[in-house]
Structures are given as structure tokens and as C-alpha cells.
Design a protein around this motif. Structure first.
Motif, PDB file in Angstrom:
ATOM      1  N   LEU A   1       0.856  -1.183   0.000  1.00 44.23           N
ATOM      2  CA  LEU A   1       0.000   0.000   0.000  1.00 44.23           C
ATOM      3  C   LEU A   1       0.890   1.229   0.000  1.00 44.23           C
ATOM      4  N   SER A   2       0.796   2.014  -1.075  1.00 44.15           N
ATOM      5  CA  SER A   2       1.514   3.290  -1.102  1.00 44.15           C
ATOM      6  C   SER A   2       0.863   4.228  -0.107  1.00 44.15           C
ATOM      7  N   LEU A   3       1.672   4.931   0.646  1.00 43.33           N
ATOM      8  CA  LEU A   3       1.153   5.931   1.570  1.00 43.33           C
ATOM      9  C   LEU A   3       1.784   7.279   1.241  1.00 43.33           C
ATOM     10  N   GLU A   4       1.172   8.324   1.744  1.00 46.11           N
ATOM     11  CA  GLU A   4       1.728   9.685   1.607  1.00 46.11           C
ATOM     12  C   GLU A   4       1.664  10.345   2.985  1.00 46.11           C
ATOM     13  N   LEU A   5       2.380   9.731   3.936  1.00 43.58           N
ATOM     14  CA  LEU A   5       2.366  10.258   5.303  1.00 43.58           C
ATOM     15  C   LEU A   5       3.146  11.562   5.414  1.00 43.58           C
ATOM     16  N   ALA A   6       4.032  11.801   4.457  1.00 41.50           N
ATOM     17  CA  ALA A   6       4.977  12.922   4.507  1.00 41.50           C
ATOM     18  C   ALA A   6       4.315  14.266   4.788  1.00 41.50           C
ATOM     19  N   HIS A   7       3.114  14.468   4.215  1.00 40.73           N
ATOM     20  CA  HIS A   7       2.531  15.811   4.226  1.00 40.73           C
ATOM     21  C   HIS A   7       1.510  16.014   5.353  1.00 40.73           C
ATOM     22  N   LEU A   8       1.418  15.038   6.241  1.00 36.50           N
ATOM     23  CA  LEU A   8       0.593  15.241   7.440  1.00 36.50           C
ATOM     24  C   LEU A   8       1.307  16.203   8.385  1.00 36.50           C
ATOM     25  N   PRO A   9       0.521  16.961   9.172  1.00 38.44           N
ATOM     26  CA  PRO A   9       1.142  17.871  10.136  1.00 38.44           C
ATOM     27  C   PRO A   9       1.850  17.096  11.239  1.00 38.44           C
ATOM     28  N   TYR A  10       2.971  17.626  11.709  1.00 37.60           N
ATOM     29  CA  TYR A  10       3.661  16.969  12.818  1.00 37.60           C
ATOM     30  C   TYR A  10       3.794  17.938  14.005  1.00 37.60           C
TER      31      TYR A  10
END
Lengths: 221, 221
Positions: free
Chosen positions: A129-138
Motif C-alpha cells: 500500500l503506497s502511503l503519503e504520510l509525509a505531508h501530514l502535520p507533525y
């Protein structure tokens, strides 16, 4: 039937044949357009025989197609037909998903690629499953990628960046309920010790992932 | 062979047989311990015949076992043997994963359960992945659950809570590269319109999910 595996990174594009050992590189960067990439790859592999191509790109891919422009390359990727340009059957996958697929050894594995950006993918037996967690706020109105990507490393310095890696890995592993985390990408070498529950990735695994893309036992979603 | 499906929520525990229509409820709450839950369920279903039990619990489950205490119930869940207590083969799954499993109609579906907490799961054909997105940071040092769960709704008021739902759904759908988002949980009724790309969940689907848990075509990871 040899497969050409093309791993499009933020700094360079790495090339290998599925049955070969040699890795070749052509330049990448924030202005790289897909036509230029294909020209450079074709020139660099003119003496290689292959009948299929696997391309890992640093952007969101759904059902074998980019759904947005890669954040850290030039424009024009979304509308570009890579299969047409290569002239042979071509499969496109997120670059982190490709290395993740090659890195899987069992269980529910979260892959995080510490490179120019922050790639992510989740792998279980038979499925990536490709994810795009990078652009979530931290933290402090910045995203995970702002903290863990190359710009984060430059802004924070190595010591604070390492502390952020430890914290983010723990949070994302818990959020994904992962059994194991594999840390890949070019900047993983800047970690002297790995956080608990982590395994070090190996860029070579991207080529195994590119070959597995054509194995009917695997789905990439 | 009828299955008893037990959906453990933050306010009540809902019960139904896989081949029945009637839904029964027993009380839940922040002090509910598992032994009490089983006693109440057994008392409420004394006239029902079943040979298997599916239990959806609001906590992190891996390989059919809780790996941490549910955040919004009483203690003692981690060490408790539900199968032994029910005396028949019992499968335990995250409650959001159970409703997600019953809600799936195709593609890569993200389920978010707007209840006391914030449940999450990702479903693709044949596979349910339990997630714990709730406890990731979102804004102002608060988590997604702090904003979207019942305490968030109380703190923010309906208008600001709805705006937060729209923003969080968009961010998490992008992060998971989802085709569709299903919004379930008791508080979904407080949304008059749904964000783009969303479908309204239905608590009844949890019972379908509980039945699908025993279907060999599905894996829950």
C-alpha cells in the motif's frame, strides 16, 4: 525476460536490470521533467536489452498512475505516458513502495524513506500500500517531511534531526500498528543507531521490488 | 452456525446474531472491565443460540489480540481471555476494523469512526488493516482524537468541529491514498453534509463485519 528497474530519486536516477549486478546513475533534481528522464535513461542503457520497465517515482501513485506531481521534481509528470516513452510494457509505482516491496520479509511492515522527501508504504504478504504520510502535520505547523526530509536535516542539524526521527518512527509505527519499520533512503546513513523495532533498508532492495512488481503474487494498491 | 457479534462502543455494547435482525444493548462506559462486559452480554443473550463470537473492541488489535488497553474503557482488557470467558471460538478485532470490514464495497477504503474516540481502518479487497491514527498529533499539540472525538466536539462546538472533520478527512484520505472514505460512529449524525469523497457509514455494517470475520476470503491484520 529482463526488466529494467528505474528508481527515480531526488538527486539521481538509478538503473539496473533485474538479472544484472551493475547499477548506473543519471542526474535528477528539482527541475527534472519526465521526457528528460526517459532520454537520459535510454542513453545510459543503450547497450542493455530489456522487454519491460519498472519505474519508481517519488509521488503519489494509484492503480499504476501518478495522481499528483512529484513534490521534489520538475513538472509534467502527471500527464506523461511513461510506457509510451519507453516503448515497452511499463509499470509505475511510488519509489518508497518499490523499495518497500523489495524490503519485505514478513508481517506488517512500515517503510519510511529518509531522502529529499519522506517516502512511506505499508507491506503485508502479497500487498503493498503506497502511503503519503509525509505531508501530514507533525509539529509547529510543519509536516513530517519538513522535519525528516533533507530540508529538515539541514534546518535542525544532525542531533535534533535524529531525535525527531526517533519520535516520528515511534508515532507512525503505532499509528499503522506495524510489526516492523524499515528505514531506507539516502539519509538513513546519518543515523548511527536505529530506533527500537527498526531495520535498516538497503537501496539495492528497490531493484528487487521493481522485479517483484511483475510477480503475480503481489498487488500494489 | 450463528455468530454472536459484539460491538463494544464507548457508551454501550451492541449485540446481534449473524442470522438475526434484533439488536440488543448493554451499558458500556469509561470504567467497563471485560469480565463485566461478558457477564452483561451473557445475561442479555441467554435466550440466543450461537457457536461463535466476534468481538469488536475500541483498542489496538494485532493478530486477533489487543496489544494495549482500550483508551476509553476500564482496565484489565489486555490480559483477559475473551474466548475462555465466552466458552466458544471467539475472534477479537478492533471495532473500527469490524465496521470497516462490513462497509467495504470496493477500492481502497479508509474508515473513520467518529465516536467517543476516533477509530480508523483501511480496507482493500480481502484485507482489513487496523489503524490507530487517532493518537497522531494534529494541531496545537492535540491529536486527531482530541479534535474529532466526543471531547473535541464538546470543546469546539458543532461548527468548528465540523470544519475540523472536513480538514482531517482530506488530510488522512490523502495520506492513505484512499479511493473513498467511510465516516461511521455515533457522531456522524452531527454532520449535515459529508466532505467530498465520503460515504456515510451505518452501525449495522458492524454486524456484517463481524460475520465476515469468519469468512476465509478476508484477512484482518
Amino acid at each position: 525476460m529482463p526488466i529494467l528497474v528505474v528508481d527515480v530519486g531526488g538527486n539521481n536516477v538509478k538503473l539496473r536490470l533485474s538479472d544484472g549486478e551493475e547499477v548506473r546513475r543519471v542526474p535528477s533534481g528539482p527541475h527534472l521533467r519526465p521526457g528528460t528522464m526517459v532520454e537520459r535513461v535510454r542513453a545510459a542503457t543503450a547497450d542493455w536489452a530489456f522487454e519491460r520497465v519498472s519505474v519508481g517515482v517519488p509521488g503519489p501513485v494509484k492503480n499504476g498512475r501518478l495522481v499528483d506531481e512529484p513534490a521534489n521534481l520538475g513538472g509534467g509528470w502527471l500527464a506523461f505516458d511513461l510506457e509510451h516513452a519507453f516503448g515497452v510494457p511499463t509499470r509505475v509505482v511510488n519509489d518508497a513502495a518499490m523499495q518497500a516491496l523489495g524490503s519485505w520479509e514478513g508481517g506488517k511492515m512500515l517503510f519510511l524513506g529518509l531522502g529529499t522527501g519522506l517516502g512511506s508504504a505499508l507491506v503485508v504478504e502479497g500487498l503493498v500500500l503506497s502511503l503519503e504520510l509525509a505531508h501530514l502535520p507533525y509539529r509547529r505547523k510543519r509536516t513530517y517531511e519538513d522535519w525528516l526530509g533533507t530540508r529538515g536535516l539541514e534546518r535542525l542539524g544532525k542531533k535534533r534531526w535524529r531525535a525527531a526521527v526517533v519520535d516520528v518512527v515511534a508515532k507512525l509505527a503505532a499509528a499503522m500498528v506495524a510489526d516492523e519499520v524499515v528505514l531506507g533512503g539516502g539519509n538513513v546513513r546519518k543515523l548511527d543507531t536505529l530506533p527500537a523495532g527498526c531495520r535498516r533498508g538497503d537501496n539495492e532492495r528497490a531493484f528487487l521490488g521493481g522485479a517483484r512488481l511483475w510477480d503475480s503474487g503481489w498487488r500494489v494498491l
